[in-house]
Design a protein around this motif. Sequence first.
Motif, PDB file in Angstrom:
ATOM      1  N   ILE A  59       0.118   3.722  -7.049  1.00 37.07           N
ATOM      2  CA  ILE A  59       1.601   3.548  -6.445  1.00 37.07           C
ATOM      3  C   ILE A  59       1.545   2.481  -5.433  1.00 37.07           C
ATOM      4  O   ILE A  59       1.005   2.623  -4.324  1.00 37.07           O
ATOM      5  CB  ILE A  59       2.072   4.961  -5.751  1.00 37.07           C
TER       6      ILE A  59
ATOM      7  N   MET B 159      -2.967  -7.105  -6.398  1.00 42.15           N
ATOM      8  CA  MET B 159      -4.242  -7.364  -6.132  1.00 42.15           C
ATOM      9  C   MET B 159      -5.226  -6.371  -6.791  1.00 42.15           C
ATOM     10  O   MET B 159      -6.198  -6.345  -6.400  1.00 42.15           O
ATOM     11  CB  MET B 159      -4.704  -7.606  -4.678  1.00 42.15           C
TER      12      MET B 159
ATOM     13  N   ILE C  24      -7.525  -2.575   0.043  1.00 40.27           N
ATOM     14  CA  ILE C  24      -6.983  -3.628  -0.328  1.00 40.27           C
ATOM     15  C   ILE C  24      -7.764  -4.322  -1.348  1.00 40.27           C
ATOM     16  O   ILE C  24      -8.976  -4.669  -1.147  1.00 40.27           O
ATOM     17  CB  ILE C  24      -6.635  -4.818   0.921  1.00 40.27           C
TER      18      ILE C  24
ATOM     19  N   THR D 214       2.458  -1.777  -3.724  1.00 41.36           N
ATOM     20  CA  THR D 214       3.343  -2.771  -3.148  1.00 41.36           C
ATOM     21  C   THR D 214       3.070  -4.032  -3.859  1.00 41.36           C
ATOM     22  O   THR D 214       2.005  -4.223  -4.154  1.00 41.36           O
ATOM     23  CB  THR D 214       3.459  -2.765  -1.680  1.00 41.36           C
TER      24      THR D 214
HETATM   25  O1  LIG Z   1      -1.311  -0.714  -2.863  1.00 42.22           O
HETATM   26  P1  LIG Z   1      -1.054  -1.779  -1.957  1.00 42.22           P
HETATM   27  O2  LIG Z   1       0.291  -1.875  -1.084  1.00 42.22           O
HETATM   28  O3  LIG Z   1      -2.364  -1.763  -1.338  1.00 42.22           O
HETATM   29  O4  LIG Z   1      -1.013  -2.996  -3.041  1.00 42.22           O
HETATM   30  C1  LIG Z   1      -0.667  -4.384  -2.694  1.00 42.22           C
HETATM   31  C2  LIG Z   1      -1.880  -5.215  -3.242  1.00 42.22           C
HETATM   32  C3  LIG Z   1      -2.847  -5.211  -1.884  1.00 42.22           C
HETATM   33  O5  LIG Z   1      -3.683  -4.249  -1.854  1.00 42.22           O
HETATM   34  C4  LIG Z   1      -2.046  -5.289  -0.852  1.00 42.22           C
HETATM   35  C5  LIG Z   1      -1.797  -6.623  -0.044  1.00 42.22           C
HETATM   36  O6  LIG Z   1      -0.797  -6.575   1.052  1.00 42.22           O
HETATM   37  O7  LIG Z   1      -0.716  -4.825  -1.189  1.00 42.22           O
END
Ligand SMILES: O=P(O)(O)O[C@@H]1C[C@H](O)[C@@H](CO)O1
Length: 326
Positions: free
Chosen positions: A154, A264, A125, A156
């Motif tokens: 890829i 993020m 994260i 979220t």
């Molecule tokens: O690729 P992910 O699902 O880790 O991207 C988003 C941004 C943060 O890393 C995380 C927060 O829930 O999800």
Amino acid sequence: MKCDCDYIVKDFSGKFEEHYDSCSTKGCVKTAPDGTLLLRNPHLSSLQTDVLYHLGFDSSQDLPGMFGDVKFVCMGGTKQRMRDFAEHMRQVLQTGPNQLVNLTKRSHRYAMYKVGPVLAVSHGIGIPSMSILLQEVLKLLHYARAPRPLVVRIGTSGGLGLPPGAVVVSSWGANASGERVYELPILGVVRKFPSLFDTRVSQELVSMAREEDPFPTTLGGTMAADDFYRGQARLDGPFCDHSEQDKMAYLQQLRHQGVRNIEMEATAFAALTREAGVRAADVCVTFLDRLLGDQVTASKETLTAWQKRPMIIVGRYISQYCKQNQ
Ligand SMILES: O=P(O)(O)O[C@@H]1C[C@H](O)[C@@H](CO)O1
Ligand SMILES: O=c1cc[nH]c(=O)[nH]1
């Protein structure tokens, strides 16, 4: 050489003129003549062996033999998602090992799977975790002499004015102030690096969407926050001293600036790949519409199904490339 790039730097050897920007000028050189990555760090040549500590590899290993055929590096937050993506690509490309093996298991930090020309790797994260992984992957690609790789995130995200489950392909990353830069303090001085994605790759990825897809795929700006709660204007963290009105004014302002989703990593991801002269794209599904709420309330099954959507778009792109380059 005359060229429309904003950023032109000389390679340390003085041999190549390299361009940070996506540039259409014929003959504009971003990589070595064979398409492999040049690393702009003169100190690396004095290392006898370069230890890629978080990946659990080092440059004394046969990295060209192990990774020299990598054409696509796909990364995302969780180990499970990247294993699922490797499995997806095994089915799409009808190739790969019978059993998926986590190649970084010596380091226990991230997970990495290889399926033919595709490397699937988790990054954790946020920018610090992702940027460590990405920088070691860039060094791995350099030592492996993998020609012209494409790096895709890829992910979220939270959407702005989009139905949950929509896919956003980022045209740029913006920081919390709306600036399209990645900020990093180096030797105590905050430096700014442009965080734009390769326009052509992003458009090609959007063009992978099909009318029959049960979700929209759209191009848009992505805000990269350094926090999930207050940093994304949420009201549901353990601390909060802004009002619902403040939150909505901020999110609407982002939306008017062209931001379509919040995650993020986008700024650092765009800036570091760009600095390395590597084409990159950020493809994220939205888990909620942040104009309507803060909590991620969809069921585990729904979230798992939505996470497959960026994989579907990216899988089609890779499959098309492999068919055209057989
Ligand atoms: O690729 P992910 O699902 O880790 O991207 C988003 C941004 C943060 O890393 C995380 C927060 O829930 O999800
Ligand atoms: O709202 C969200 C959802 C996923 N990831 C984020 O960073 N924010």
